[in-house]
Design an enzyme around this catalytic site. Sequence first.
Site, PDB file in Angstrom:
ATOM      1  N   HIS A   1       0.854  -1.205   0.000  1.00 37.44           N
ATOM      2  CA  HIS A   1       0.000   0.000   0.000  1.00 37.44           C
ATOM      3  C   HIS A   1       0.879   1.240   0.000  1.00 37.44           C
ATOM      4  CE1 HIS A   1      -3.290   2.717   1.146  1.00 37.44           C
ATOM      5  NE2 HIS A   1      -4.113   1.748   0.803  1.00 37.44           N
TER       6      HIS A   1
ATOM      7  N   ILE B   1       1.622   5.021   1.465  1.00 38.02           N
ATOM      8  CA  ILE B   1       0.717   5.846   2.270  1.00 38.02           C
ATOM      9  C   ILE B   1      -0.056   4.939   3.235  1.00 38.02           C
ATOM     10  CG2 ILE B   1       0.430   7.703   0.601  1.00 38.02           C
ATOM     11  CD1 ILE B   1      -2.251   6.451  -0.230  1.00 38.02           C
TER      12      ILE B   1
ATOM     13  N   GLY C   1      -6.516   3.818   4.555  1.00 32.20           N
ATOM     14  CA  GLY C   1      -7.628   4.455   5.271  1.00 32.20           C
ATOM     15  C   GLY C   1      -8.202   3.568   6.361  1.00 32.20           C
ATOM     16  N   VAL C   2      -8.261   2.263   6.119  1.00 27.67           N
ATOM     17  CA  VAL C   2      -8.839   1.377   7.141  1.00 27.67           C
ATOM     18  C   VAL C   2      -7.997   1.389   8.415  1.00 27.67           C
ATOM     19  CG1 VAL C   2     -10.102  -0.165   5.606  1.00 27.67           C
ATOM     20  CG2 VAL C   2      -7.718  -0.646   6.107  1.00 27.67           C
TER      21      VAL C   2
ATOM     22  N   GLU D   1      -9.041   2.446  12.129  1.00 28.35           N
ATOM     23  CA  GLU D   1      -8.732   1.595  13.276  1.00 28.35           C
ATOM     24  C   GLU D   1      -8.039   2.407  14.378  1.00 28.35           C
ATOM     25  OE1 GLU D   1      -9.487  -1.421  14.091  1.00 28.35           O
ATOM     26  OE2 GLU D   1      -8.125  -1.732  15.782  1.00 28.35           O
TER      27      GLU D   1
END
Lengths: 156, 93
Positions: free
Chosen positions: A38, A44, A47-48, A52
């Site tokens: 990623h 970067i 988003g998940v 979290e």
Amino acid sequence: MRLENFQMLDEVETIDVERLSIVAIARVPYESPVFDGHFPGYRIMPGVLLLETMAQAAGYLLMAQNGFARMPFFASAKTANFRSFVLPGSVLKVKADCLHAGSGYAVMTTSLECEGTRVSDAQLTMRTIAFPTPALEQHVRREGQRLGFLKNAEAG
Amino acid sequence: MASTYETVAGIISSTSDIPLERITPQSHVMKDLEVDSLAFLDITFEIDQAFGIKLPVEDWMGRVNEGKDKGDEYFIVGNLCSQIDSLRAALAE
């Protein structure tokens, strides 16, 4: 942060258990297996994992309030926004405040800031239940100790 | 001013995407309207906010799980509205 272990928070800056508000610090590592995928050539934070991170701040706040007697689980995220890319080496200020404490659940407003700029925010619902296993309770209490919520004797 | 039932039916309809005309005072939220536990959490939040109360859902579920109650007194829409009115009356005292 140890992303591969879902260890998202590094320290608690301020906490107000009465008003149900917390500010924590999360330091994004320069190196992590997560960045291998990623993304290749453009690393970067997913988003998940930002989500979290906000959920963990909300969760530890609720556990600080209930004395680590029950475990908040992430039930839903509403209006989750990822406003800027978060790069390796970033230092994030993680904020969580209780919007509503219901019976067995809490709705939290959360955000992430990097160098004074809001990079993410979300409204999260946490459902609080008894620890489903002793092993999980022990792990969470150890993490609570690492973050300064619990003293050695309380960590179990 | 909307009645308790009108407000509750509106909340169930909007949070769970159920047509208003499908909801009646006799509808069981889970059995008839097929609202799942997560959606019921959203409904609970909206009801708590709309009426300024805290629905004691944990206590209700505990009583149902222990076999002390069947749940109809909490989860049939008309009965849910009565529970809300009782909680509001207790707050007003």
